[in-house]
Write a protein that holds these residues in place. Structure first.
Motif, mmCIF file in Angstrom:
data_model
loop_
_atom_site.group_PDB
_atom_site.id
_atom_site.type_symbol
_atom_site.label_atom_id
_atom_site.label_comp_id
_atom_site.label_asym_id
_atom_site.label_seq_id
_atom_site.Cartn_x
_atom_site.Cartn_y
_atom_site.Cartn_z
ATOM 1 N N ILE A 1 16.796 37.264 11.443
ATOM 2 C CA ILE A 1 16.763 36.546 9.944
ATOM 3 C C ILE A 1 17.654 37.257 9.063
ATOM 4 O O ILE A 1 17.565 38.322 8.694
ATOM 5 N N VAL A 2 18.835 36.663 8.977
ATOM 6 C CA VAL A 2 19.647 37.368 7.958
ATOM 7 C C VAL A 2 19.873 36.775 6.762
ATOM 8 O O VAL A 2 19.877 35.640 6.214
ATOM 9 N N VAL A 3 19.433 37.645 5.826
ATOM 10 C CA VAL A 3 19.566 37.365 4.191
ATOM 11 C C VAL A 3 20.743 37.757 3.629
ATOM 12 O O VAL A 3 21.385 38.873 3.926
ATOM 13 N N LEU A 4 21.312 36.598 3.019
ATOM 14 C CA LEU A 4 22.486 36.865 2.329
ATOM 15 C C LEU A 4 22.357 36.841 0.812
ATOM 16 O O LEU A 4 22.380 35.817 0.185
ATOM 17 N N ASP A 5 22.180 38.098 0.320
ATOM 18 C CA ASP A 5 21.650 38.072 -1.097
ATOM 19 C C ASP A 5 22.908 37.976 -1.985
ATOM 20 O O ASP A 5 24.097 38.264 -1.782
ATOM 21 N N GLU A 6 22.921 37.348 -3.115
ATOM 22 C CA GLU A 6 24.073 36.863 -4.143
ATOM 23 C C GLU A 6 25.150 36.306 -3.217
ATOM 24 O O GLU A 6 26.234 36.749 -3.299
ATOM 25 N N ILE A 7 24.719 35.140 -2.691
ATOM 26 C CA ILE A 7 25.622 34.689 -1.662
ATOM 27 C C ILE A 7 26.841 34.020 -2.638
ATOM 28 O O ILE A 7 28.030 33.786 -1.931
ATOM 29 N N ASP A 8 26.820 33.843 -3.683
ATOM 30 C CA ASP A 8 27.609 33.172 -4.489
ATOM 31 C C ASP A 8 29.158 34.210 -4.340
ATOM 32 O O ASP A 8 30.168 33.483 -4.484
ATOM 33 N N PHE A 9 29.067 35.550 -4.327
ATOM 34 C CA PHE A 9 30.108 36.279 -4.289
ATOM 35 C C PHE A 9 30.807 36.096 -3.102
ATOM 36 O O PHE A 9 31.865 36.093 -2.986
ATOM 37 N N LEU A 10 30.090 36.065 -2.075
ATOM 38 C CA LEU A 10 30.938 35.723 -0.730
ATOM 39 C C LEU A 10 31.395 34.257 -0.655
ATOM 40 O O LEU A 10 32.577 34.237 -0.277
ATOM 41 N N ALA A 11 30.757 33.087 -1.145
ATOM 42 C CA ALA A 11 31.298 31.995 -1.074
ATOM 43 C C ALA A 11 32.584 31.874 -1.924
ATOM 44 O O ALA A 11 33.241 30.922 -1.593
#
Length: 411
Positions: free
Chosen positions: A144-154
């Motif tokens: 289960i991969v959690v990408l927190d604050e994914i907007d920064f990556l996107a």
DNA sequence: TGTCCACTGGAAGGGAGGGCTT
DNA sequence: AAGCCCTCCCTTCCAGTGGACA
């Protein structure tokens, strides 16, 4: 020597704290007040992992400090614990893409978490993907991969691509499966995502409502019971922390920071109780530390631009436009005998400083006199001065403005 | 009513610095 | 050592743009 021993000795028997760690941002408490529903929802979505099935991907949206991260980590740790007891293979991977802020670092972190050997630079993103797949393909595990604050990556170049690959990774795995949990506080992210990523990540969507002041107080009280010795908090302390946090940032993390730092200050001062004054001091100290940290790590030209702003605004009291700042900046580089970056770059630096919260800028049209960014200092000028003066290259340039700040201080 | 200022902000690219694999 | 690749900071080029002024 005895001095040091005294310091250590008093650290051993704190009069204020019972367990300071309970107030640190990454501590996941035993219970999360006012998030019971969210916990239940997330848990029920992820539960199929215990049966060896891939859970739905989840997209979680909510403002900062609404407990998104805490809830996800809480559920994840319970899930892993339950899986251990039940003998099913579940592994959680948590990445905050704000701090691991390039596509490469994000997948490198994921790779490391699943036990692949990943150097911190040198490999292509594709190669790291290959290693991750190799490491997990046949481990019969639900990841289960959690990408927190994914907007920064996107938002990063190539970020979309990595997200797309992640959503497709299951097709290359043997007995293992990966479920994704995307967490964000930015509403416009949803629109900017690649539609394929969006539909895959948003199999289930959850929205976390913000805490109100009363709930914030409950949270602080629960945490304070664990963290402080009984009776050391004066009555107004917790309501004040809740109110300040609500006013300044409106999130639970801020409130907890305030409470912890207030306690630390009380302890340093040898007080036996934490008072409202300690809370106000904590607020100032947190702000000072943030400014020092941010400015210290800035590249030279960003610091020079800040110096120029400090001068043009007359020590942080007025406004400055991009053009004025650029002229002053050029004069500074001339004095130092170093190269000057372009206007475009300075415009970009100003946008970056705005994002960091060091300045506030508004893009304003002055009609006949063109469109520009009107900039104002958003931090205490003296703290900024101190942070800039640490840089030996810049130190001498600050003399004139130092005098201005000094004079204002004595008045 | 249109012009035109003083920029903004997107996009693409480069090159220095660093580290990987083979 | 060669050949890749990554990040960071920067450049060049360029298409907007809100509104005071003629």
């Amino acid at each position: 020597m005895d001095i040091v021993r005294d310091v250590f000795a008093s650290a051993l028997r704190s009069r204020i704290f019972r367990d300071r760690e309970k107030l640190l941002p990454d501590y996941v408490p035993e219970s999360l007040p006012h998030r019971e529903n969210e916990i239940k929802k997330v848990a029920s979505i992820l539960a199929p992992a215990l049966r060896g099935e891939k859970p739905s991907n989840i997209f979680i949206y909510g403002l900062t400090g609404t407990g998104k991260t805490a809830v996800v980590r809480y559920v994840l740790s319970r899930l892993e614990a339950t899986a251990r007891e039940a003998g099913s293979r579940v592994k959680g991977v948590y990445v905050n893409t704000r701090y691991r802020d390039t596509p490469y670092r994000v997948i490198a972190d994921i790779g490391e978490a699943v036990g692949a050997r990943i150097p911190f630079t040198g490999l292509s993103v594709g190669e790291v993907f290959g290693r991750i797949i190799k490491a997990i393909a046949n481990t019969s595990t639900i990841y289960i991969v959690v990408l927190d604050e994914i907007d920064f990556l996107a938002r990063k170049r190539g970020g979309d691509d990595v997200l797309y690959k992640l959503t497709r990774i299951n097709s290359e795995l043997g007995t293992s499966r990966v479920a994704l949990v995307g967490v964000t506080n930015s509403a416009d992210l949803v629109e900017s995502l690649d539609p394929r990523v969006k539909s895959s990540l948003g199999e289930v969507e959850l929205v976390f409502p913000p805490y109100n002041a009363e709930q914030l107080r409950d949270i602080l009280e629960a945490r304070a019971r664990e963290a402080f010795r009984p009776g050391v908090l004066e009555e107004e302390v917790i309501p004040l922390c809740a109110a300040l946090a609500a006013r300044e940032h409106g999130d639970a993390r801020r409130a907890l920071d305030l409470l912890r730092v207030a306690g630390e200050i009380a302890e340093r001062m040898g007080a036996s109780r934490v008072t409202r004054d300690h809370v106000y001091m904590a607020r100032d100290e947190i702000e000072r530390d943030r400014v020092m940290d941010v400015v210290r790590t800035l590249p030279l030209h960003s610091k020079l631009v800040l110096t120029a702003i400090l001068i043009v605004t007359g020590g942080g009291t007025g406004y400055a436009t991009t053009g004025e700042i650029y002229e002053r900046y050029k004069a500074l580089t001339l004095k130092l005998g170093i190269e000057t970056v372009t206007l475009r770059r300075v415009s970009g630096i100003l946008a970056e400083l705005d994002m960091l919260g060091v300045i506030t800028g508004r893009v304003v049209s002055r009609g006949r006199y063109g469109k520009t960014r009107v900039v104002e200092l958003a931090v205490d000028p003296k703290t900024l001065y101190k942070a800039l003066a640490e840089d030996i290259t810049i130190g001498d340039l600050l003399e004139e403005i130092g005098a201005v700040l000094g004079k204002r201080n004595s008045v």
